[in-house]
Enzyme design. Structure first.
Site, short mmCIF file in Angstrom:
data_model
loop_
_atom_site.label_atom_id
_atom_site.label_comp_id
_atom_site.label_asym_id
_atom_site.label_seq_id
_atom_site.Cartn_x
_atom_site.Cartn_y
_atom_site.Cartn_z
N HIS A 129 0.63 -1.34 -0.22
CA HIS A 129 0.17 0.43 0.04
C HIS A 129 0.87 0.90 0.15
O HIS A 129 0.85 2.04 -0.28
CB HIS A 129 -1.03 0.30 1.36
N SER A 171 -2.82 -7.07 3.18
CA SER A 171 -3.23 -7.81 4.29
C SER A 171 -3.49 -8.52 5.37
O SER A 171 -2.83 -9.24 6.01
CB SER A 171 -3.89 -6.60 4.45
P1 ADP Z 1 -6.48 -5.29 0.65
O1 ADP Z 1 -7.08 -5.58 2.22
O2 ADP Z 1 -6.31 -6.60 -0.47
O3 ADP Z 1 -4.02 -5.60 0.82
P2 ADP Z 1 -6.95 -2.92 -0.09
O4 ADP Z 1 -8.28 -3.38 0.13
O5 ADP Z 1 -6.62 -2.35 1.74
O6 ADP Z 1 -5.70 -4.33 0.13
O7 ADP Z 1 -5.93 -2.33 -0.88
C1 ADP Z 1 -6.02 -0.85 -1.64
C2 ADP Z 1 -5.47 -1.04 -2.29
O8 ADP Z 1 -4.31 -1.68 -2.74
C3 ADP Z 1 -6.43 -1.87 -3.60
O9 ADP Z 1 -5.82 -0.62 -5.14
C4 ADP Z 1 -5.17 -3.05 -3.40
O10 ADP Z 1 -5.39 -3.56 -4.74
C5 ADP Z 1 -3.87 -2.08 -3.83
N1 ADP Z 1 -2.85 -2.58 -3.49
C6 ADP Z 1 -3.14 -3.62 -1.39
N2 ADP Z 1 -1.58 -4.17 -1.21
C7 ADP Z 1 -0.98 -3.82 -2.91
C8 ADP Z 1 0.53 -4.03 -2.90
N3 ADP Z 1 0.59 -5.62 -2.63
N4 ADP Z 1 0.73 -4.05 -4.04
C9 ADP Z 1 0.84 -2.94 -4.30
N5 ADP Z 1 -0.85 -2.45 -4.92
C10 ADP Z 1 -1.81 -2.83 -3.75
#
Ligand code: ADP
Length: 161
Positions: free
Chosen positions: A17, A129
């Protein structure tokens, strides 16, 4: 002023993120990181306010960043904040379907806002996450996956010692 929104559940924020937020901040004058209530499952590891606090701590050095929680439609939030873009990270083909669907829905609801996709770096493309939470819960080392400033908070919350 060009304003972008980086939405997500951030339960908790990971290096993946953070990388997207940093890159977005180079493209826009202001980036608003928003913890969305409609994104997270009913019970998260961290409450929305806690997620906001963790994000604030690890983005303190990035200029033009704001962090808050929002309980409603992202398209309305973008209009309210005068944002020209929603910035999302794309990890793999598996992210594509839902992201495409969300981008189309947001465009219908707010034609003024563009969804911009940044590709994940090779290093972070496997990172989520939920993966961090699972590794931590079973005592694994998460130091490569989350910023150092918040590692203790995550371990305290998730480790079953
Ligand atoms: P998650 O819960 O799957 O980790 P979120 O819903 O919090 O993800 O994701 C918020 C944004 O961050 C989304 O656009 C997601 O694709 C992006 N994101 C999450 N993890 C990564 C990563 N490792 N690399 C790039 N973008 C990410």
């Amino acid at each position: 002023m060009r304003i972008a929104i980086c939405p997500g559940s951030f339960d908790p924020i990971t290096n993946g993120h953070l990388e997207i937020i940093r890159r977005a901040s180079k493209l826009f004058d202001k980036v608003i990181v928003v913890v969305m209530s409609n994104y997270y499952k009913k019970t998260g590891a961290f409450a929305p306010d806690e997620r906001v606090e963790l994000i604030k701590r690890v983005t303190a050095d990035i200029p033009g960043i704001e962090v808050e929680a929002h309980y409603g439609l992202l398209a309305d939030y973008a209009a309210e904040k005068n944002a020209s873009a929603i910035v999302k990270g794309l990890r793999a083909v598996s992210d594509f379907d839902t992201e495409f669907q969300q981008a189309l829905a947001n465009k219908k609801l707010n034609s003024e806002v563009e969804t911009v996709f940044l590709t994940a770096s090779g290093e972070n493309m496997y990172l989520s996450s939920s993966m961090v939470k699972q590794i931590c819960e079973f005592g694994g080392d998460i130091s490569e996956f989350v910023p150092a400033e918040i590692r203790d908070d995550i371990e305290k919350r998730l480790r079953k010692d």
